[in-house]
Scaffold this motif. Structure first.
Motif, mmCIF file in Angstrom:
data_model
loop_
_atom_site.group_PDB
_atom_site.id
_atom_site.type_symbol
_atom_site.label_atom_id
_atom_site.label_comp_id
_atom_site.label_asym_id
_atom_site.label_seq_id
_atom_site.Cartn_x
_atom_site.Cartn_y
_atom_site.Cartn_z
ATOM 1 N N ALA A 191 0.828 -1.206 0.000
ATOM 2 C CA ALA A 191 0.000 0.000 0.000
ATOM 3 C C ALA A 191 0.865 1.260 0.000
ATOM 4 O O ALA A 191 0.604 2.210 -0.753
ATOM 5 C CB ALA A 191 -0.936 -0.004 1.208
ATOM 6 N N ARG A 192 1.895 1.280 0.807
ATOM 7 C CA ARG A 192 2.767 2.456 0.879
ATOM 8 C C ARG A 192 3.531 2.664 -0.422
ATOM 9 O O ARG A 192 3.777 3.803 -0.833
ATOM 10 C CB ARG A 192 3.749 2.320 2.050
ATOM 11 N N ARG A 193 3.907 1.563 -1.093
ATOM 12 C CA ARG A 193 4.590 1.688 -2.389
ATOM 13 C C ARG A 193 3.714 2.404 -3.407
ATOM 14 O O ARG A 193 4.229 3.051 -4.322
ATOM 15 C CB ARG A 193 4.969 0.305 -2.928
ATOM 16 N N GLN A 194 2.423 2.264 -3.252
ATOM 17 C CA GLN A 194 1.493 2.893 -4.189
ATOM 18 C C GLN A 194 1.076 4.296 -3.756
ATOM 19 O O GLN A 194 0.118 4.855 -4.286
ATOM 20 C CB GLN A 194 0.276 1.991 -4.372
ATOM 21 N N GLY A 195 1.810 4.848 -2.774
ATOM 22 C CA GLY A 195 1.584 6.232 -2.375
ATOM 23 C C GLY A 195 0.483 6.431 -1.361
ATOM 24 O O GLY A 195 0.027 7.558 -1.150
ATOM 25 N N ILE A 196 0.055 5.358 -0.698
ATOM 26 C CA ILE A 196 -1.006 5.452 0.297
ATOM 27 C C ILE A 196 -0.390 5.641 1.680
ATOM 28 O O ILE A 196 0.532 4.919 2.056
ATOM 29 C CB ILE A 196 -1.884 4.183 0.268
ATOM 30 N N LEU A 197 -0.900 6.596 2.438
ATOM 31 C CA LEU A 197 -0.460 6.803 3.810
ATOM 32 C C LEU A 197 -1.038 5.698 4.685
ATOM 33 O O LEU A 197 -2.240 5.417 4.625
ATOM 34 C CB LEU A 197 -0.951 8.162 4.312
ATOM 35 N N VAL A 198 -0.208 5.056 5.505
ATOM 36 C CA VAL A 198 -0.683 3.993 6.393
ATOM 37 C C VAL A 198 -0.316 4.356 7.829
ATOM 38 O O VAL A 198 0.850 4.599 8.144
ATOM 39 C CB VAL A 198 -0.091 2.624 6.027
ATOM 40 N N ILE A 199 -1.325 4.383 8.697
ATOM 41 C CA ILE A 199 -1.154 4.736 10.100
ATOM 42 C C ILE A 199 -1.702 3.605 10.967
ATOM 43 O O ILE A 199 -2.815 3.119 10.737
ATOM 44 C CB ILE A 199 -1.890 6.046 10.437
ATOM 45 N N ALA A 200 -0.920 3.174 11.953
ATOM 46 C CA ALA A 200 -1.397 2.184 12.916
ATOM 47 C C ALA A 200 -2.126 2.894 14.047
ATOM 48 O O ALA A 200 -1.650 3.899 14.569
ATOM 49 C CB ALA A 200 -0.222 1.368 13.463
ATOM 50 N N LEU A 201 -3.283 2.358 14.421
ATOM 51 C CA LEU A 201 -4.024 2.843 15.582
ATOM 52 C C LEU A 201 -4.047 1.745 16.640
ATOM 53 O O LEU A 201 -4.172 0.565 16.301
ATOM 54 C CB LEU A 201 -5.466 3.204 15.210
ATOM 55 N N ASP A 202 -3.929 2.125 17.892
ATOM 56 C CA ASP A 202 -4.068 1.218 19.036
ATOM 57 C C ASP A 202 -2.910 0.235 19.187
ATOM 58 O O ASP A 202 -2.474 -0.032 20.294
ATOM 59 C CB ASP A 202 -5.391 0.448 18.946
ATOM 60 N N THR A 203 -2.414 -0.319 18.086
ATOM 61 C CA THR A 203 -1.399 -1.370 18.129
ATOM 62 C C THR A 203 -0.272 -1.037 17.155
ATOM 63 O O THR A 203 -0.523 -0.864 15.962
ATOM 64 C CB THR A 203 -2.007 -2.731 17.740
ATOM 65 N N ALA A 204 0.956 -0.960 17.657
ATOM 66 C CA ALA A 204 2.096 -0.688 16.782
ATOM 67 C C ALA A 204 2.476 -1.939 15.994
ATOM 68 O O ALA A 204 2.293 -3.067 16.454
ATOM 69 C CB ALA A 204 3.293 -0.220 17.609
ATOM 70 N N THR A 205 2.987 -1.735 14.788
ATOM 71 C CA THR A 205 3.519 -2.851 14.005
ATOM 72 C C THR A 205 4.906 -3.216 14.538
ATOM 73 O O THR A 205 5.499 -2.499 15.340
ATOM 74 C CB THR A 205 3.622 -2.470 12.527
ATOM 75 N N ASP A 206 5.401 -4.346 14.080
ATOM 76 C CA ASP A 206 6.735 -4.802 14.478
ATOM 77 C C ASP A 206 7.550 -5.098 13.212
ATOM 78 O O ASP A 206 7.316 -6.100 12.561
ATOM 79 C CB ASP A 206 6.613 -6.065 15.328
ATOM 80 N N PRO A 207 8.456 -4.176 12.806
ATOM 81 C CA PRO A 207 8.919 -2.983 13.526
ATOM 82 C C PRO A 207 7.939 -1.817 13.398
ATOM 83 O O PRO A 207 7.143 -1.779 12.456
ATOM 84 C CB PRO A 207 10.249 -2.655 12.832
ATOM 85 N N PRO A 208 8.047 -0.855 14.319
ATOM 86 C CA PRO A 208 7.111 0.271 14.314
ATOM 87 C C PRO A 208 7.164 1.115 13.040
ATOM 88 O O PRO A 208 6.142 1.684 12.637
ATOM 89 C CB PRO A 208 7.549 1.101 15.528
ATOM 90 N N ASP A 209 8.352 1.207 12.397
ATOM 91 C CA ASP A 209 8.467 2.060 11.215
ATOM 92 C C ASP A 209 7.958 1.384 9.944
ATOM 93 O O ASP A 209 8.144 1.901 8.843
ATOM 94 C CB ASP A 209 9.903 2.544 11.027
ATOM 95 N N ALA A 210 7.278 0.247 10.071
ATOM 96 C CA ALA A 210 6.636 -0.364 8.908
ATOM 97 C C ALA A 210 5.451 0.477 8.436
ATOM 98 O O ALA A 210 5.012 0.353 7.297
ATOM 99 C CB ALA A 210 6.166 -1.776 9.236
#
Length: 357
Positions: A139-158
């Motif tokens: 999704a990010r490769r296609q220029g879409i902003l992705v935000i995690a809510l409530d739960t961080a991804t592992d790693p967080p900068d994903a």
């Protein structure tokens, strides 16, 4: 009939044939041109408003929200808040969810659907903090902003940014409070966790141990179970644990649905005066349960704040290209009507005015 006359007829016939072919070619070229124009007009009219870089060219900002489930009250509140925030900003919200807590495949499919529908940004509460990474990266490769809510991804900068509760702190507050109300009694603790492998479950678990001043292998822990953050599962698990740990005096729960199941199991065995239950969520129903004495305390989170911040960030990104970054702690407040020294808390009246706000 002489040869000159025959030659003239032949030349006339060839000229008619050439003119007919030329007319046919012109008609074919004209039809092809009309077809191309029709395709282009159709793309503009109903093809999703894409420009030549794949981005949206219409003015409507589209925001995707992918929660862990549709039924957990926490995520119901988050979805309602996101819908209200999107309406305020004149944006469109598409809300999707996994079938159950831990349904990574369902969340992957939801992200893929939002990408195909031209979302400007995706807000996600990841069930599997590593299993979802490939879909997020695409999704990010296609220029879409992705935000995690409530739960961080592992790693967080994903993801581009995270708006969430500090879950270690939430667990610590619950642990510190339950240890304080135990006083001089020797602790006998049961821990009702969430989903195996969940980062939220692990962080809250570790925070509780820290606040209660326990270690993982402490003999004070007389039982533990994974509950999938579900009330019925928690009740059944605790009923089994109480058969061999009836002297329990403290129960940690990962969230309020689990606390509800725990209280039902404790009440069925007549242990409500013996056991202190703590929880995390701070929903209005949970605060009322604290007020009624079912739980000793709960730690309030703020999913409305998460949703508001996430929607605003996507709208800003769609308008200016500005991206948020890093981790934003959206707050934790200990709610109890029996405060203890050294721990800042608010009472249930305060909590009912602000639950999940």
């Amino acid at each position: 009939m002489g040869p000159d006359h025959t030659d003239r007829e032949h030349r006339t016939s060839r000229e008619r044939t050439r003119q007919q072919r030329t007319g046919q070619q012109r008609r074919r070229h004209g039809a092809a041109l009309l077809a191309v124009v029709a395709l282009l007009l159709g793309a503009v009219a109903c093809g999703g408003g894409q420009d030549d870089t794949g981005g949206r060219t219409d003015d409507k900002v589209t925001i995707g929200l992918v929660t862990k489930t549709e039924t957990n009250p926490f995520f119901v509140t988050m979805r309602e808040a996101a819908a209200a925030a999107a309406e305020k900003h004149g944006a469109e919200l598409i809300a999707l969810a996994g079938r159950f807590d831990g349904d990574n495949e369902g969340q992957v499919a939801a992200i893929e659907s939002l990408v195909s529908r031209g979302a400007n940004g995706i807000l996600i509460t990841p069930s599997n903090t590593t299993g979802i990474l490939e879909a997020i990266e695409d999704a990010r490769r296609q220029g879409i902003l992705v935000i995690a809510l409530d739960t961080a991804t592992d790693p967080p900068d994903a993801v581009d940014a995270t708006f969430a509760t500090d879950n270690v702190e939430a667990g610590r507050l619950q642990g510190a409070y339950l240890r304080a109300v135990l006083g001089d009694r020797a602790p006998k603790v049961i821990m009702l966790d969430g989903t195996q492998g969940s980062s939220v479950s692990r962080q809250r678990h570790d925070g509780f141990l820290k606040g209660f001043e326990l270690t993982e292998d402490s003999p004070a822990i007389v039982g533990r179970a994974d509950t999938q953050a579900d009330s019925n599962t928690a009740q059944a698990a605790l009923e089994n644990l109480l058969q061999r740990a009836s002297d329990v005096n403290t129960i940690y729960t990962i969230n309020e649905p689990v606390a509800g199941g725990a209280y039902a199991a404790v009440a069925a065995r007549g242990l409500t005066q013996q056991v202190s239950i703590g929880s995390i969520d701070g929903g209005c129903a949970g605060v009322r349960d604290v007020q009624a004495g079912k739980y000793a305390a709960t730690v309030m989170q703020f999913p409305v704040r998460m949703a508001d911040d996430g929607v605003a960030a996507v709208v800003e990104f769609a308008k200016s290209g500005k991206k948020p970054s890093g981790f934003t702690h959206t707050g934790t407040v200990l709610i109890t009507d029996k405060p203890v020294a050294g721990l800042k808390s608010q009472n249930t009246a305060w909590g009912l005015e602000r639950c999940w706000g």
